[in-house]
Design a protein around this motif. Structure first.
Motif, mmCIF file in Angstrom:
data_model
loop_
_atom_site.group_PDB
_atom_site.id
_atom_site.type_symbol
_atom_site.label_atom_id
_atom_site.label_comp_id
_atom_site.label_asym_id
_atom_site.label_seq_id
_atom_site.Cartn_x
_atom_site.Cartn_y
_atom_site.Cartn_z
ATOM 1 N N LEU A 29 13.226 -26.606 31.959
ATOM 2 C CA LEU A 29 14.069 -26.864 30.798
ATOM 3 C C LEU A 29 15.029 -28.022 31.066
ATOM 4 N N ALA A 30 15.580 -28.079 32.264
ATOM 5 C CA ALA A 30 16.525 -29.146 32.599
ATOM 6 C C ALA A 30 15.894 -30.525 32.446
ATOM 7 N N GLY A 31 14.590 -30.611 32.660
ATOM 8 C CA GLY A 31 13.897 -31.881 32.508
ATOM 9 C C GLY A 31 13.705 -32.299 31.062
ATOM 10 N N LEU A 32 14.046 -31.418 30.128
ATOM 11 C CA LEU A 32 13.817 -31.677 28.706
ATOM 12 C C LEU A 32 15.106 -31.804 27.908
ATOM 13 N N VAL A 33 16.238 -31.720 28.597
ATOM 14 C CA VAL A 33 17.529 -31.806 27.911
ATOM 15 C C VAL A 33 18.179 -33.152 28.213
ATOM 16 N N THR B 270 19.692 -19.419 30.244
ATOM 17 C CA THR B 270 19.827 -20.221 29.028
ATOM 18 C C THR B 270 18.822 -19.702 28.014
ATOM 19 N N ALA B 271 19.327 -19.303 26.861
ATOM 20 C CA ALA B 271 18.462 -18.787 25.798
ATOM 21 C C ALA B 271 17.978 -19.947 24.932
ATOM 22 N N ILE B 272 16.668 -20.017 24.739
ATOM 23 C CA ILE B 272 16.098 -20.928 23.744
ATOM 24 C C ILE B 272 15.953 -20.114 22.470
ATOM 25 N N ILE B 273 16.780 -20.426 21.494
ATOM 26 C CA ILE B 273 16.693 -19.716 20.220
ATOM 27 C C ILE B 273 15.713 -20.472 19.334
ATOM 28 N N GLY B 274 14.565 -19.877 19.117
ATOM 29 C CA GLY B 274 13.545 -20.490 18.281
ATOM 30 C C GLY B 274 13.318 -19.669 17.028
ATOM 31 N N ASP C 298 15.019 -32.238 23.755
ATOM 32 C CA ASP C 298 13.822 -32.700 23.055
ATOM 33 C C ASP C 298 13.107 -31.484 22.471
ATOM 34 N N ASN C 299 13.287 -31.260 21.175
ATOM 35 C CA ASN C 299 12.719 -30.069 20.548
ATOM 36 C C ASN C 299 11.211 -29.984 20.727
ATOM 37 N N ALA C 300 10.513 -31.081 20.476
ATOM 38 C CA ALA C 300 9.051 -31.064 20.560
ATOM 39 C C ALA C 300 8.596 -30.736 21.978
ATOM 40 N N ALA C 301 9.268 -31.308 22.966
ATOM 41 C CA ALA C 301 8.899 -31.048 24.358
ATOM 42 C C ALA C 301 9.201 -29.603 24.746
ATOM 43 N N VAL C 302 10.325 -29.065 24.278
ATOM 44 C CA VAL C 302 10.658 -27.671 24.553
ATOM 45 C C VAL C 302 9.643 -26.748 23.885
ATOM 46 N N HIS D 7 5.799 -21.361 16.478
ATOM 47 C CA HIS D 7 7.203 -21.180 16.832
ATOM 48 C C HIS D 7 7.839 -22.539 17.093
ATOM 49 N N ARG D 8 9.103 -22.670 16.700
ATOM 50 C CA ARG D 8 9.840 -23.914 16.883
ATOM 51 C C ARG D 8 11.211 -23.603 17.477
ATOM 52 N N SER D 9 11.718 -24.494 18.320
ATOM 53 C CA SER D 9 13.049 -24.321 18.888
ATOM 54 C C SER D 9 14.105 -24.770 17.892
ATOM 55 N N ASN D 10 15.232 -24.072 17.894
ATOM 56 C CA ASN D 10 16.368 -24.398 17.039
ATOM 57 C C ASN D 10 17.487 -24.989 17.906
ATOM 58 N N PHE D 11 18.092 -24.170 18.768
ATOM 59 C CA PHE D 11 19.082 -24.679 19.713
ATOM 60 C C PHE D 11 19.034 -23.840 20.968
#
Length: 202
Positions: free
Chosen positions: A71-75, A89-93, A155-159, A170-174
Motif C-alpha cells: 500500500l505504501a508504494g501506491l500512496v 490502515t483501512a481501505i474503505i471501498g 492512486d485509486n486505480a492502483a489500489v 469494488h472500488r476504493s474510496n479513501f
C-alpha cells in the motif's frame, strides 16, 4: 463544559473523545491493534444508517508488513511513512453491485429492482453511503479508544488492482490509518467555523 440538551446526551468527556479533542494523527505509537478490535469497529459501524441499509462499504484492513509495503508504494510521498508506521490502515471501498445483497439486507420491499440496469445510480449510492460508513468507522474506532488518520492521497486505480483484484466491481474510496496516535505528530488544530459562517435555518 459541553451543554446538555437532552437527558440522553453523551457526557462531555465522551464528546471530547469523539469530536472536540479527537485529532487526525500523522504518526503512531508502537502499540498494536488486534483483530478483535477490528471486528469491534465493524460491529459498531455496521449499525449506523445507510440508504435502504445498502451497506456498500467493503473494507480491507492492511495489517501485515507485506501489505503495508504494498500500500505504501501506491500512496503519495507524504503518506508513505504514515502507512508503514500505522498498526493498521483501512481501505474503505465500495461495491458497485451492492444491490445484489439488498434482498436480505432490506427485505421489506424489492429494493434490488430500484438499481437494476442503472449503474450510474448504483455508483452514486455506493460512493455516498460508503463515505458515510467510512466516517462511522472513524467514530467507532475513536469510541473504542483508538485514533485515526484519514487520507486521500493515493492512486485509486492502483489500489483497486492491488487489493480488490478478486472483486473487480469494488472500488476504493479513501484510506484511514488506525492505532494509538503519537501526540508529537499532530499540528495545531486548524480553524473551525461558527454556525453562522456556513449555515442557515430555513
Amino acid at each position: 463544559m459541553t451543554k446538555q440538551y437532552h437527558d440522553r446526551a453523551l457526557d462531555a468527556d465522551t464528546l471530547d473523545q469523539l469530536f472536540n479533542e479527537a485529532r487526525s494523527y500523522n504518526g503512531w505509537l508502537d502499540k498494536p491493534v488486534n483483530d478483535e478490535q477490528l471486528h469491534a469497529i465493524w460491529d459498531l459501524m455496521k449499525m449506523a444508517p445507510t440508504s435502504a441499509n445498502m451497506q456498500p462499504a467493503r473494507v480491507v484492513w492492511v495489517k501485515s508488513d507485506e501489505a503495508k509495503q504494498q500500500l505504501a508504494g501506491l500512496v503519495s510521498e507524504g503518506n508513505k511513512a504514515k502507512v508503514v508506521a500505522a498498526p493498521v490502515t483501512a481501505i474503505i471501498g465500495y461495491d458497485i453491485d451492492f444491490h445484489e445483497e439488498l434482498p436480505w439486507l432490506f427485505p421489506h420491499t424489492d429494493a434490488k429492482s430500484w438499481f437494476e440496469g442503472n449503474e450510474k445510480l448504483r455508483q452514486e449510492g455506493a460512493f455516498r453511503n460508503s463515505s458515510l460508513q467510512g466516517a462511522y468507522l472513524m467514530l467507532a474506532a475513536r469510541a473504542l479508544g483508538l485514533d485515526c488518520g484519514p487520507m486521500s492521497g493515493f492512486d485509486n486505480a492502483a489500489v483497486d488492482k492491488a487489493f480488490f483484484a478478486d472483486e473487480p466491481r469494488h472500488r476504493s474510496n479513501f484510506i484511514c490509518s488506525i492505532g494509538y496516535g503519537d501526540p508529537a505528530s499532530i499540528f495545531d488544530r486548524s480553524p473551525r467555523p461558527d454556525f453562522d459562517t456556513f449555515n442557515r435555518i430555513a
